[in-house]
Scaffold this active site. Structure first.
Site, mmCIF file in Angstrom:
data_model
loop_
_atom_site.group_PDB
_atom_site.id
_atom_site.type_symbol
_atom_site.label_atom_id
_atom_site.label_comp_id
_atom_site.label_asym_id
_atom_site.label_seq_id
_atom_site.Cartn_x
_atom_site.Cartn_y
_atom_site.Cartn_z
ATOM 1 N N GLU A 252 -49.809 -8.595 6.668
ATOM 2 C CA GLU A 252 -48.959 -8.245 5.406
ATOM 3 C C GLU A 252 -50.966 -6.469 5.218
ATOM 4 O OE1 GLU A 252 -49.541 -11.082 5.376
ATOM 5 O OE2 GLU A 252 -48.061 -11.561 4.824
ATOM 6 N N CYS B 85 -53.949 -11.105 0.716
ATOM 7 C CA CYS B 85 -52.966 -9.743 0.648
ATOM 8 C C CYS B 85 -52.150 -9.240 -0.603
ATOM 9 C CB CYS B 85 -52.347 -10.396 1.999
ATOM 10 S SG CYS B 85 -52.214 -10.644 3.350
ATOM 11 N N CYS C 50 -50.476 -14.153 1.147
ATOM 12 C CA CYS C 50 -51.616 -15.100 1.064
ATOM 13 C C CYS C 50 -52.428 -13.909 -0.332
ATOM 14 C CB CYS C 50 -52.544 -15.032 1.915
ATOM 15 S SG CYS C 50 -53.627 -13.465 2.731
ATOM 16 N N ASN D 156 -50.144 -11.301 12.650
ATOM 17 C CA ASN D 156 -51.769 -11.445 12.006
ATOM 18 C C ASN D 156 -52.527 -11.342 13.606
ATOM 19 O OD1 ASN D 156 -50.224 -13.302 13.327
ATOM 20 N ND2 ASN D 156 -51.337 -14.215 12.042
ATOM 21 N N CYS E 106 -54.544 -10.635 8.301
ATOM 22 C CA CYS E 106 -53.562 -11.294 8.307
ATOM 23 C C CYS E 106 -52.412 -9.773 8.546
ATOM 24 C CB CYS E 106 -52.865 -11.648 6.444
ATOM 25 S SG CYS E 106 -53.822 -12.707 5.579
ATOM 26 N N GLU F 25 -55.504 -12.483 14.766
ATOM 27 C CA GLU F 25 -57.306 -13.764 13.983
ATOM 28 C C GLU F 25 -58.356 -13.486 15.205
ATOM 29 O OE1 GLU F 25 -55.110 -17.813 15.249
ATOM 30 O OE2 GLU F 25 -54.076 -16.961 13.255
HETATM 31 N N1 THU Z 1 -51.262 -15.217 7.716
HETATM 32 C C1 THU Z 1 -50.615 -13.849 7.684
HETATM 33 O O1 THU Z 1 -51.065 -12.907 8.372
HETATM 34 N N2 THU Z 1 -50.336 -13.908 6.192
HETATM 35 C C2 THU Z 1 -50.118 -14.601 5.344
HETATM 36 O O2 THU Z 1 -49.812 -14.074 4.432
HETATM 37 C C3 THU Z 1 -50.696 -15.759 5.662
HETATM 38 C C4 THU Z 1 -51.813 -15.775 6.739
HETATM 39 C C5 THU Z 1 -51.543 -15.391 8.721
HETATM 40 C C6 THU Z 1 -53.559 -15.620 9.425
HETATM 41 C C7 THU Z 1 -53.191 -16.064 10.173
HETATM 42 O O3 THU Z 1 -53.461 -15.114 11.095
HETATM 43 C C8 THU Z 1 -52.703 -17.166 10.287
HETATM 44 O O4 THU Z 1 -51.495 -16.495 9.416
HETATM 45 C C9 THU Z 1 -52.688 -18.660 9.031
HETATM 46 O O5 THU Z 1 -53.378 -18.765 8.255
#
Ligand code: THU
Length: 161
Positions: A75, A115, A112, A62, A73, A64
């Protein structure tokens, strides 16, 4: 009216070593890939490893952003990268592992909704299932045979005539 029951197989492994060797290797790569996550805001680091039918593995984590929705994310970083480098090569499996700097994540974090939708696009495009392997930082590991299992009744290209 009729009631339709939609179900799917969830395979639960008690630890990494309980997984088939190939899945273990892929999940270890996802765990390693968490280290490169850029997650200064959530402190929640996710790694993903995508196995392609040509044997290549593409990693993601991920990323940010101070403007939160601009981040992405793990994925989607991984599957978009796979699509960008190996267009037309089918995806077999995606392994995902998440960890938090704030607490011990002892259960798998499912992908999520965005994704799931993005992975489903690739599954429909390639017309073959993409297996999903999920893990927290410790504890049980979940596996599903297809993204469609965890995104039933999803929207897809065939609606767009
Ligand atoms: N996140 C992911 O990388 N994958 C997911 O399927 C759920 C959330 C990340 C996004 C963000 O950087 C952090 O987790 C908190 O939501």
């Amino acid at each position: 009216m009729k009631k339709v029951n939609i179900s799917f197989d969830l395979f639960v492994f008690e630890s990494l070593t309980a997984l088939p060797v190939g899945n273990q290797k892929l999940l270890k790569m996802a765990i390693k890939s968490r280290e490169n996550a850029y997650a200064p805001y959530s402190k929640f680091k996710v790694g993903a490893a995508v196995l392609l039918e040509n044997g290549e593995v593409v990693l993601g984590n991920n990323q940010e952003n101070a403007s939160y929705p601009s981040g992405l994310c793990a994925e989607r970083v991984a599957i978009f990268q796979a699509g960008a480098i190996y267009p037309g090569v089918k995806i077999k499996t995606i392994a995902i592992s998440a960890t938090s700097e704030k607490y011990e994540l002892d259960r798998p974090a499912g992908p999520c909704g965005n994704c799931r939708q993005s992975i489903a696009e690739y599954e429909q495009k390639q017309q073959s299932p993409i297996a999903i392997i999920m893990m927290g930082s410790v504890g049980e590991i979940y596996k599903t045979n297809s993204i469609a299992d965890i995104l039933p009744l999803g929207f897809e290209a065939s609606y767009l005539k």
